[in-house]
Design a protein around this motif. Structure first.
Motif, PDB file in Angstrom:
ATOM      1  N   THR A 180       0.831  -1.199   0.000  1.00 42.26           N
ATOM      2  CA  THR A 180       0.000   0.000   0.000  1.00 42.26           C
ATOM      3  C   THR A 180       0.871   1.257   0.000  1.00 42.26           C
ATOM      4  N   ASP A 182      -7.710  -8.188   6.025  1.00 45.51           N
ATOM      5  CA  ASP A 182      -7.922  -6.937   5.278  1.00 45.51           C
ATOM      6  C   ASP A 182      -9.015  -7.153   4.232  1.00 45.51           C
ATOM      7  N   LEU A 228      -9.957  -4.393   1.743  1.00 50.56           N
ATOM      8  CA  LEU A 228      -8.998  -4.188   0.657  1.00 50.56           C
ATOM      9  C   LEU A 228      -9.093  -5.323  -0.366  1.00 50.56           C
ATOM     10  N   LEU A 272      -5.041   1.820  -4.863  1.00 55.78           N
ATOM     11  CA  LEU A 272      -4.763   1.540  -3.453  1.00 55.78           C
ATOM     12  C   LEU A 272      -3.397   0.930  -3.185  1.00 55.78           C
ATOM     13  N   TYR A 302      -6.732   3.234   3.070  1.00 55.39           N
ATOM     14  CA  TYR A 302      -5.426   2.678   2.725  1.00 55.39           C
ATOM     15  C   TYR A 302      -4.520   3.658   1.967  1.00 55.39           C
TER      16      TYR A 302
END
Length: 530
Positions: A245, A258, A261, A273, A517
């Motif tokens: 990230t 996560d 994400l 991201l 993020y």
């Protein structure tokens, strides 16, 4: 007659949330042709556990991928406070650093479409390890440089290069291993190589067809192809991903780690991201595939479109077929459907389509191919030459009415009369692609009927005047189907279109994940989320 670029046929395709689109189309018809004057390049079943574990090693270490949607010519870097210490940075890398004065610089930043050759990055990092990716992010952030990742380099808008910024090429991160139905692969692996590797174990993966498309660009943006209805999108097969990230932190994201994400990366493209460096995919059997190709006259085009729409809605998920309406240089149109059946016999699928059209095809062919024969056939070979093109897309909410069908055909007809090498190619969705995979996906078009790709071939380095006919065709196409368009397919990015139209109902949540993020907007180009 030259093959219409595979980009137009089987849409084959970043790293976090918006992708550098795969330049060869996800869906390709190797038998489709255009006039010699053209220059166009042209979820899920449970994996078996019978195959032995195997590994393919390359000089790269951990698999890596990145793809970013940034308009190379229009997106300026943030501006650095001091001159970057390139020598120190180069010494920290296992891979190579190319600067404008370096030997090999011109080749180092080339993409699939030669149109973007004139874009000059401040630096190109050829990552040899995932640690190189991390160092590149940290160096770019510290020196206020825009960073864009590159996997296969097939972005429709040149999103994996950037003027005065840093390109991070993860092409060497292409290691692969297989065990118990799961493929672990680096972000830089090309589709043909992935299929060759998996075929040794009797396995495959739902992908597009262009041999040189990077697995990352395709998968992060969705990934349509001949197996879409039977097994879902490429992104639906992702089990986990390795990603860096904006803060340089390493994440191994999945449905249980996560998860927000993971959801965002799974279908909304790369470049928003982070930089994805590896994937784990649930594979599918490498079974024989039945093919059919049906061709009709131009006069029958409206009936073919209506029949194809019924087919897309009603055919079993084992059947798939994409519709091609191609402009010929003599002002006429070519109309055909290239289809498959995962049962291994396409006769029933071809008969069903013809019954929906209501007019017998002028010509037809039925064949059976092994999994690898199909890969080579659809890819037009084992590699794909660099090609100039301009393209766009519309996601169809549902079946078009008669007036819209007439307008759509008319847009291609106008291109034919103008001697513009152009095609409207419609790929069906439905089946497994209509279902959310375990762990969820941000790909927003689960209820759509299909995706139209507006594709026009160009010379390698077109002037603004030379691009105008292609852009006119795409604009006319958008206008023709506007009533039924839900938005665009992120693997077919185009300049001048609002970024928000690629994300549908996923947009608000994607923006929330972006703020979490990448709170400072480190990953920012003309095609990334804000």
């Amino acid at each position: 007659m030259s093959h219409l670029d595979r980009r137009t046929l089987l849409r084959a395709g970043g790293a976090v949330a918006v992708v550098s689109l795969a330049g060869c189309s996800d869906t390709n018809d190797p038998d489709a042709t255009v006039d010699p004057t053209t220059s166009s390049a042209s979820a899920s079943s449970t994996p078996t556990t019978s195959a032995p574990s195997a590994t393919r090693t390359t000089p790269s270490s951990t698999p890596t991928e990145s793809i970013t949607p940034s308009d190379p010519a229009e997106t300026p870097p943030s501006g650095s406070a001091a001159v970057p210490n390139w020598n120190s940075f180069a010494r920290s890398l296992k891979g190579r650093l190319y600067l404008p004065a370096s030997a090999g610089y011109a080749a180092s930043h080339q993409l699939f479409n030669p149109r973007w050759d004139s874009v000059q990055p401040a630096a190109v990092v050829k990552a040899a390890t995932t640690a190189d990716v991390q160092r590149a992010i940290e160096f770019a952030r510290g020196n206020k440089l825009v960073l864009v990742p590159k996997s296969g380099g097939h972005s429709y808008v040149g999103a994996s290069t950037i003027s005065k910024g840093m390109m991070v090429d993860v092409g060497a991160l292409d290691s692969m291993s297989y065990s118990n139905g799961v493929l672990t692969v680096g972000a830089g692996a090309r589709l043909y190589d992935v299929h060759v590797f998996l075929n040794k174990y009797g396995r495959s993966l739902p992908t597009g067809t262009c041999p040189t498309v990077g697995v990352a660009g395709l998968a992060l943006g969705g990934g349509e192809g001949i197996h879409t209805r039977a097994f879902g999108l490429t992104c639906d097969r992702i089990l986990s991903m390795g990603v860096y990230t904006a803060d340089g932190a390493s994440h191994n994201v999945s449905a249980s780690a996560d998860s927000d994400l993971f959801w965002a990366l799974r279908g909304s493209g790369g470049g928003n991201l982070g930089v994805v460096t590896s994937f784990r995919f649930a594979t599918i059997p490498a079974a024989n595939i039945g093919f059919f190709r049906l061709t009709w006259t131009e006069a029958q085009a409206p009936a073919v479109v209506r029949g194809w729409q019924r087919f897309a809605q009603s055919a079993p998920i084992t059947s798939w077929g994409n519709l091609h309406i191609d402009a010929n240089s003599n002002g006429t149109l070519s109309v055909h459907v290239l289809g498959i059946s995962t049962t291994g016999n396409a006769s029933a699928a071809a008969a069903q389509l013809q019954s929906f059209v209501g007019v017998r095809a002028a010509s037809s062919s039925i064949t059976v191919k092994t999994s690898m024969e199909a890969v080579v056939y659809l890819g037009g070979g084992t590699t794909s030459p660099r090609t100039g093109f301009l393209a766009g897309s519309d996601v169809l909410k549902g079946p078009m009415d008669a007036a819209t069908i007439t307008a759509m055909i008319g847009a291609v007809k106008a291109a034919a009369r103008a001697r513009t090498p152009a095609s409207a190619i419609i790929d069906p969705l439905g089946g497994q692609a209509a279902k959310q995979p375990t762990g969820g996906s941000s790909w927003p078009w689960r209820t759509a009927l299909g995706v139209i790709q507006w594709y026009a071939g160009t010379v390698a380095h077109p002037t603004t005047a030379q691009l105008k006919p292609a852009q006119t065709f795409i604009t006319n196409g958008h206008r023709a189907v506007a009533k039924y368009s839900a938005g665009g397919y992120v693997n077919y990015l185009e300049a001048g279109r609002s970024v928000s139209t690629y994300y549908g109902t996923s947009l608000a949540r994607l923006q929330t994940v972006k703020k979490k993020y990448d709170p400072t907007g480190f990953f920012h180009t003309a095609y990334t989320l804000t």
